[in-house]
Design an enzyme around this catalytic site. Structure first.
Site, PDB file in Angstrom:
ATOM      1  N   CYS A   1     -15.341  35.904  -6.540  1.00 26.01           N
ATOM      2  CA  CYS A   1     -15.345  34.995  -5.399  1.00 26.01           C
ATOM      3  C   CYS A   1     -13.953  35.032  -4.772  1.00 26.01           C
ATOM      4  CB  CYS A   1     -15.659  33.566  -5.873  1.00 26.01           C
ATOM      5  SG  CYS A   1     -15.105  32.310  -4.703  1.00 26.01           S
TER       6      CYS A   1
ATOM      7  N   HIS B   1      -6.312  18.330   0.900  1.00 24.75           N
ATOM      8  CA  HIS B   1      -7.233  17.268   1.321  1.00 24.75           C
ATOM      9  C   HIS B   1      -6.518  16.306   2.270  1.00 24.75           C
ATOM     10  CE1 HIS B   1      -8.496  18.167  -2.990  1.00 24.75           C
ATOM     11  NE2 HIS B   1      -9.483  18.652  -2.259  1.00 24.75           N
TER      12      HIS B   1
ATOM     13  N   LYS C   1      -6.808  23.286  -7.181  1.00 27.40           N
ATOM     14  CA  LYS C   1      -6.749  22.853  -8.572  1.00 27.40           C
ATOM     15  C   LYS C   1      -6.948  24.047  -9.494  1.00 27.40           C
ATOM     16  CE  LYS C   1      -9.022  20.261 -12.084  1.00 27.40           C
ATOM     17  NZ  LYS C   1     -10.355  20.196 -12.635  1.00 27.40           N
TER      18      LYS C   1
ATOM     19  N   CYS D   1     -21.328  31.190  -7.515  1.00 26.67           N
ATOM     20  CA  CYS D   1     -19.976  30.695  -7.810  1.00 26.67           C
ATOM     21  C   CYS D   1     -20.069  29.183  -7.956  1.00 26.67           C
ATOM     22  CB  CYS D   1     -18.987  31.054  -6.696  1.00 26.67           C
ATOM     23  SG  CYS D   1     -17.410  30.203  -6.906  1.00 26.67           S
TER      24      CYS D   1
ATOM     25  N   CYS E   1     -17.711  27.148  -5.559  1.00 27.15           N
ATOM     26  CA  CYS E   1     -18.211  26.957  -4.185  1.00 27.15           C
ATOM     27  C   CYS E   1     -19.593  26.337  -4.183  1.00 27.15           C
ATOM     28  CB  CYS E   1     -18.302  28.284  -3.443  1.00 27.15           C
ATOM     29  SG  CYS E   1     -16.741  29.123  -3.270  1.00 27.15           S
TER      30      CYS E   1
ATOM     31  N   HIS F   1      -5.175  16.423  -3.251  1.00 28.09           N
ATOM     32  CA  HIS F   1      -3.874  17.087  -3.106  1.00 28.09           C
ATOM     33  C   HIS F   1      -3.536  17.267  -1.626  1.00 28.09           C
ATOM     34  CE1 HIS F   1      -5.775  20.897  -2.143  1.00 28.09           C
ATOM     35  NE2 HIS F   1      -6.422  20.927  -3.293  1.00 28.09           N
TER      36      HIS F   1
ATOM     37  N   HIS G   1     -12.050  31.436  -5.309  1.00 20.81           N
ATOM     38  CA  HIS G   1     -11.695  30.952  -6.644  1.00 20.81           C
ATOM     39  C   HIS G   1     -11.179  32.056  -7.562  1.00 20.81           C
ATOM     40  CE1 HIS G   1     -14.189  27.699  -5.039  1.00 20.81           C
ATOM     41  NE2 HIS G   1     -13.382  26.929  -5.747  1.00 20.81           N
TER      42      HIS G   1
ATOM     43  N   LYS H   1      -3.668  30.123  -1.950  1.00 22.95           N
ATOM     44  CA  LYS H   1      -4.200  28.845  -1.500  1.00 22.95           C
ATOM     45  C   LYS H   1      -3.874  27.779  -2.546  1.00 22.95           C
ATOM     46  CE  LYS H   1      -8.487  26.415  -0.614  1.00 22.95           C
ATOM     47  NZ  LYS H   1      -9.860  26.287  -1.050  1.00 22.95           N
TER      48      LYS H   1
HETATM   49  N1  MSP Z   1     -17.626  19.052  -1.163  1.00 25.89           N
HETATM   50  C1  MSP Z   1     -17.371  20.158  -0.328  1.00 25.89           C
HETATM   51  C2  MSP Z   1     -17.491  19.782   1.132  1.00 25.89           C
HETATM   52  C3  MSP Z   1     -18.775  19.189   1.545  1.00 25.89           C
HETATM   53  S1  MSP Z   1     -18.755  18.697   3.198  1.00 25.89           S
HETATM   54  C4  MSP Z   1     -20.293  18.358   3.591  1.00 25.89           C
HETATM   55  C5  MSP Z   1     -15.976  20.685  -0.593  1.00 25.89           C
HETATM   56  N2  MSP Z   1     -15.102  19.865  -1.163  1.00 25.89           N
HETATM   57  S2  MSP Z   1     -13.571  20.216  -1.511  1.00 25.89           S
HETATM   58  O1  MSP Z   1     -13.066  19.114  -2.279  1.00 25.89           O
HETATM   59  O2  MSP Z   1     -13.463  21.505  -2.107  1.00 25.89           O
HETATM   60  O3  MSP Z   1     -12.824  20.178  -0.150  1.00 25.89           O
HETATM   61  C6  MSP Z   1     -12.613  21.326   0.623  1.00 25.89           C
HETATM   62  C7  MSP Z   1     -11.774  20.921   1.819  1.00 25.89           C
HETATM   63  O4  MSP Z   1     -10.524  20.342   1.374  1.00 25.89           O
HETATM   64  C8  MSP Z   1     -11.354  22.055   2.725  1.00 25.89           C
HETATM   65  O5  MSP Z   1     -12.354  22.463   3.621  1.00 25.89           O
HETATM   66  C9  MSP Z   1     -10.171  21.414   3.405  1.00 25.89           C
HETATM   67  O6  MSP Z   1     -10.593  20.465   4.318  1.00 25.89           O
HETATM   68  C10 MSP Z   1      -9.476  20.721   2.251  1.00 25.89           C
HETATM   69  N3  MSP Z   1      -8.586  21.628   1.533  1.00 25.89           N
HETATM   70  C11 MSP Z   1      -8.603  21.887   0.207  1.00 25.89           C
HETATM   71  N4  MSP Z   1      -7.597  22.757  -0.090  1.00 25.89           N
HETATM   72  C12 MSP Z   1      -6.920  23.074   1.016  1.00 25.89           C
HETATM   73  C13 MSP Z   1      -5.778  23.862   1.294  1.00 25.89           C
HETATM   74  N5  MSP Z   1      -5.109  24.515   0.369  1.00 25.89           N
HETATM   75  N6  MSP Z   1      -5.351  23.931   2.567  1.00 25.89           N
HETATM   76  C14 MSP Z   1      -5.983  23.254   3.571  1.00 25.89           C
HETATM   77  N7  MSP Z   1      -7.053  22.498   3.341  1.00 25.89           N
HETATM   78  C15 MSP Z   1      -7.568  22.389   2.088  1.00 25.89           C
HETATM   79  O7  MSP Z   1     -15.722  21.817  -0.221  1.00 25.89           O
END
Ligand code: MSP
Length: 640
Positions: free
Chosen positions: A144, A22, A299, A127, A130, A19, A147, A296
C-alpha cells in the site's frame, strides 16, 4: 441574499491520538468557516470521528479494552482538542451515534431495493490501514503506497455496491463541473482512475469475523463499516432526509480531505449519493501531506508531531498562521520547527508585530493615544496609494480565500503590511512631529496607519482570531461588533477620530533559537522596526527576484515629499522609480551612477507618480547608502 456555507473535515479514525495532520485539516475548515461568516454566510462546520471497523477493534484489543470504551476515550480526545486550537465547529458527529446509524440503515435499504447492492464471492488484496481493497495497479512494489505495508488477501462472500453502473455518469459530471474536485491535479487523478473499469465496492463483513459495525438492514449476519458507514456522516449530521439543516446546507456542501482519501471521496461518495437519489456535493477540496523529512506524518510511521506541544511553545495563533502560510493548498509541505520559528520571527514579530507596536507607540506619543482626525484636504497627497492598495488587497484576499488559496490570501495581506511599514519609513512621522507646521500631516499619517491596521486585523481574523481581537481592542474597537465583516474592510475610514486607543504591546515576541537548547523568547524593539535575520530561503525563491543593473539618467525632488526623489533610470528600457533617499543624496550627484534595482517589483503609485521598481540601499537608522557596482556594467545586466 448571501448563500449558506457548509464545510466538513474527514471524520478521523479513533485508532490513534490526533496529530498535526488532523489539526491542519480541521484548522483550515475553521478558517474557511470564519471567512464565510465574515462574508455574511450562514455557515455550518462539521467534524467528528469514524469509529467502526477492523482496525478499531485491533487497537482496542491492544489496549486491553472493549471497542466501546476505547472509541469513547479517543473520540473525546479529538473533541477536547479542537477548542484548544480555537476551532469553532458547529457539530461533532460520531459514527456510533444512533441518528447516524439510522440514516445508514435507511440509505442501505434504499440502494438495496433499487438493485444496486448484490451478494457475491470475492478475493482481493485488502489494506487494513485504508480499510479498502487495492487493485494490483495501485500497489507499489506489492505494498500500500500510504502505509507501506503488504495488503492481506481476503476471500469471502460479501455484499457489493454496483459502482461500475455509475462510472460514465461520474466522468460526465466531472467534465461538466470543472471545479467539482480541486485543485485540478486531483480532478485529473480521479479522471485517470476512471479511465480503467471501476470495480464494485465491497461494503460488508460477515459478523463471524467482525461485529463492530452497523448491521445490514437486509441481512442480520453482516455488518457494514468504514466507507459505506463513514461517508454518510456528511448527510446524517444534517438530519437527512427531512431535516432543516439538510435542506439548507446540503446544496452548498464542500468537503475537505487530504489526498490519502481522494478515491473514496472523489469516486465512492458521489456514486453512493447518485444511487441514493441525493444530489452530489459542490466541491471536494483536496490538500497534500505534512511530511517529516520526505515521509508522510502518520502513526504507523511513528513520526507524529503533537499540535498542543507546538501551541504551548509557540502560541496558538503563530502555529495556525504557520500551517496556513507554509502549505500551498494541494501540495505537500515539510514540517520543521526551524521553518516555524523563521515565519514567526519574520512575518509575525518583524512585519506585523513591529508595524502594530510602532504605530500605537507613535499614536500614544503624538496624540495621547486618541485616534486623530485626518484632514481630507491633505489626505489625498499623503496617501501614497495606501487606500487603493487596501482595496486591492481585500479583493485579492477574498478571491484567494474562496478558492482555498490560503497562502495567497496571507501573501496579499503581508504585501500590504510591507507597504504600511514602507509608508512609515517614507513619511517619517518622527520628522513631522518635530514641527508644529506639519501637525496636520502627522494627523493624516497616523490616522492612515491606524486605519490600515484595522483592515489588517480583519484580514487575519480567520487565521489568527485571538490576535485580531487584541488588535481591535487596542484600536478602540469592540470586537463583538461586526468589525470583521468583509464589507467594513472594503471601506476606508471607519475609525472614528477621538476614539481612545490602548497602550502599545508586543504582539509576537521574537524567538531566539539557542544553538543547543529549546527556543527562548526575547522582547522585540518596536520603534526601530528592524531585525536583522530573515528565515532561510531556497535558491528558487531567490531566483524569483529580478535584480538588474540600472544607470540613473535624471533625478529630481518630489514636491511636498521631503524624503523622496524621482529617478529616471535606464535598464534595457527607461523607467521611473521613486526612492526615499532625498535626505542622503542630492539629485545632481546621482546622474550617471549605476545602481541595483528589483526590476520585477509590482509598480506602485507614490505621491501620484508610478514607481516601477525599487533600488537597493543599506539603511542604517536615517542614513541610506545606495548599493552600486565597482566597475561599469551594461545597463539591464542581471545580478545573480
Ligand atoms: N476515517 C477516515 C475518513 C472518513 S471520512 C468520511 C480517515 N481517517 S484518518 O484518521 O486516517 O484521517 C485522514 C485525514 O487526516 C486526512 O485525509 C487528512 O485530512 C488528515 N491527515 C492525516 N495525516 C495527515 C498528514 N500527514 N498531512 C495532512 N493531513 C493529514 O481517513
Amino acid at each position: 441574499m448571501t448563500e449558506p456555507f457548509y464545510v466538513t473535515t474527514p471524520i478521523y479514525y479513533v485508532n490513534a491520538r490526533p496529530h498535526l495532520g488532523h489539526a491542519y485539516t480541521t484548522i483550515i475548515a475553521d478558517v474557511i468557516t470564519r471567512f464565510y461568516r465574515m462574508c455574511g454566510s450562514d455557515s455550518f462546520f462539521l467534524t467528528g470521528t469514524d469509529e467502526h471497523g477492523d482496525k478499531i477493534v485491533r487497537a482496542a484489543k491492544k489496549e486491553n479494552t472493549s471497542p466501546r470504551l476505547y472509541v469513547d476515550q479517543i473520540s473525546a480526545m479529538f473533541r477536547r482538542l479542537w477548542p484548544e486550537l480555537n476551532i469553532d465547529y458547529s457539530q461533532f458527529i460520531r459514527t456510533t451515534d444512533s441518528d447516524h446509524i439510522a440514516v445508514v440503515e435507511q440509505i442501505l435499504q434504499k440502494i438495496y431495493d433499487a438493485g444496486d447492492i448484490y451478494f457475491s464471492k470475492y478475493e482481493g488484496k485488502y489494506c487494513f490501514g485504508c480499510e479498502r481493497f487495492y487493485t494490483e495497479r495501485e500497489l507499489v512494489d506489492g505494498k500500500c503506497p500510504d502505509h507501506e505495508t503488504a495488503p492481506e488477501t481476503i476471500k469471502e462472500s460479501n455484499y457489493f455496491f454496483k459502482m461500475s453502473k455509475y462510472q460514465d455518469w461520474l466522468i460526465d459530471h466531472i467534465h461538466r463541473h470543472p471545479d467539482f474536485i480541486r485543485p485540478e491535479r486531483y480532478k485529473n487523478e480521479v479522471l485517470s482512475f476512471l479511465r480503467e473499469p471501476l470495480e464494485d465496492l465491497c461494503i460488508s463483513r460477515p459478523k463471524s469475523r467482525l461485529k463492530w459495525g452497523i448491521t445490514l438492514p437486509f441481512d442480520a449476519d453482516y455488518v457494514t463499516y468504514v466507507w459505506f458507514d463513514a461517508l454518510l456522516n456528511y448527510v446524517s449530521a444534517l438530519g437527512y432526509p427531512d431535516g432543516e439543516g439538510f435542506r439548507k446546507y446540503w446544496p452548498v456542501a464542500q468537503h475537505i480531505v487530504a489526498k490519502d482519501i481522494l478515491k473514496p471521496h472523489g469516486i465512492y461518495w458521489p456514486i453512493m449519493l447518485k444511487a441514493a437519489g441525493i444530489d452530489t456535493y459542490r466541491h471536494l477540496n483536496v490538500h497534500g501531506y505534512w511530511n517529516i523529512e520526505q515521509s508522510k506524518m502518520s502513526k504507523s510511521l511513528g513520526n507524529v508531531v503533537e499540535p498542543l506541544e507546538l501551541k504551548n511553545i509557540y502560541g496558538l495563533d503563530s502555529f495556525r498562521f504557520f500551517l496556513l502560510r507554509d502549505m500551498t493548498f494541494g501540495l505537500d509541505s515539510s514540517f520543521s520547527e526551524k521553518a516555524l520559528v523563521g515565519r514567526i520571527n519574520s512575518d509575525l514579530a518583524n512585519d506585523l508585530g513591529n508595524l502594530f507596536s510602532r504605530t500605537l507607540t507613535m499614536a500614544g506619543k503624538y496624540f495621547k493615544a486618541v485616534v486623530p482626525a485626518a484632514d481630507p484636504k491633505i489626505d489625498a497627497d499623503l496617501q501614497l496609494g495606501l487606500k487603493s492598495a487596501a482595496a486591492d488587497t481585500v479583493s485579492a484576499y477574498e478571491a484567494a480565500m474562496a478558492s482555498f488559496g490560503f497562502n495567497r490570501a496571507l501573501q496579499a495581506t503581508w504585501d500590504f503590511i510591507g507597504r504600511m511599514n514602507k509608508y512609515i519609513d517614507v513619511m517619517a512621522p518622527w520628522e513631522l512631529a518635530k514641527k508644529d507646521s506639519s501637525r496636520k500631516q502627522l494627523e493624516v499619517v497616523i490616522y492612515n496607519l491606524l486605519e490600515g491596521l484595522r483592515i489588517i486585523s480583519g484580514l487575519i481574523y480567520p487565521v489568527m482570531p485571538q490576535t485580531a481581537e487584541t488588535m481591535q481592542k487596542h484600536l478602540g474597537l469592540d470586537p463583538s461588533e461586526a468589525f470583521y465583516t468583509l464589507d467594513t474592510l472594503k471601506s476606508w475610514g471607519q475609525l472614528t477620530p477621538g476614539t481612545r486607543l490602548l497602550k502599545s504591546i508586543i504582539l509576537f515576541p521574537r524567538i531566539e533559537v539557542k544553538k543547543s537548547s529549546q527556543p527562548a523568547t526575547e522582547e522585540g524593539t518596536p520603534e526601530t522596526g528592524k531585525s536583522d535575520r530573515l528565515p532561510e530561503i531556497g535558491i528558487d525563491e531567490f531566483a524569483r527576484v529580478d535584480l538588474r543593473v540600472a544607470t540613473v539618467v535624471k533625478a529630481e525632488a518630489v514636491p511636498r515629499a521631503k524624503k523622496l526623489l524621482k529617478l529616471e533610470i535606464e535598464l534595457d528600457e527607461k523607467r521611473t522609480v521613486v526612492a526615499g533617499i532625498a535626505g542622503n543624496y542630492e539629485p545632481s550627484e546621482l546622474i550617471g551612477k549605476q545602481i541595483i534595482v528589483v526590476a520585477n517589483l509590482k509598480p506602485a503609485k507614490i505621491m501620484g507618480i508610478l514607481s516601477n521598481g525599487m533600488l537597493l540601499a543599506a539603511v542604517d537608522k536615517d542614513r541610506v547608502t545606495l548599493a552600486t557596482l565597482d566597475r561599469p556594467v551594461k545597463p539591464g545586466t542581471r545580478l545573480r
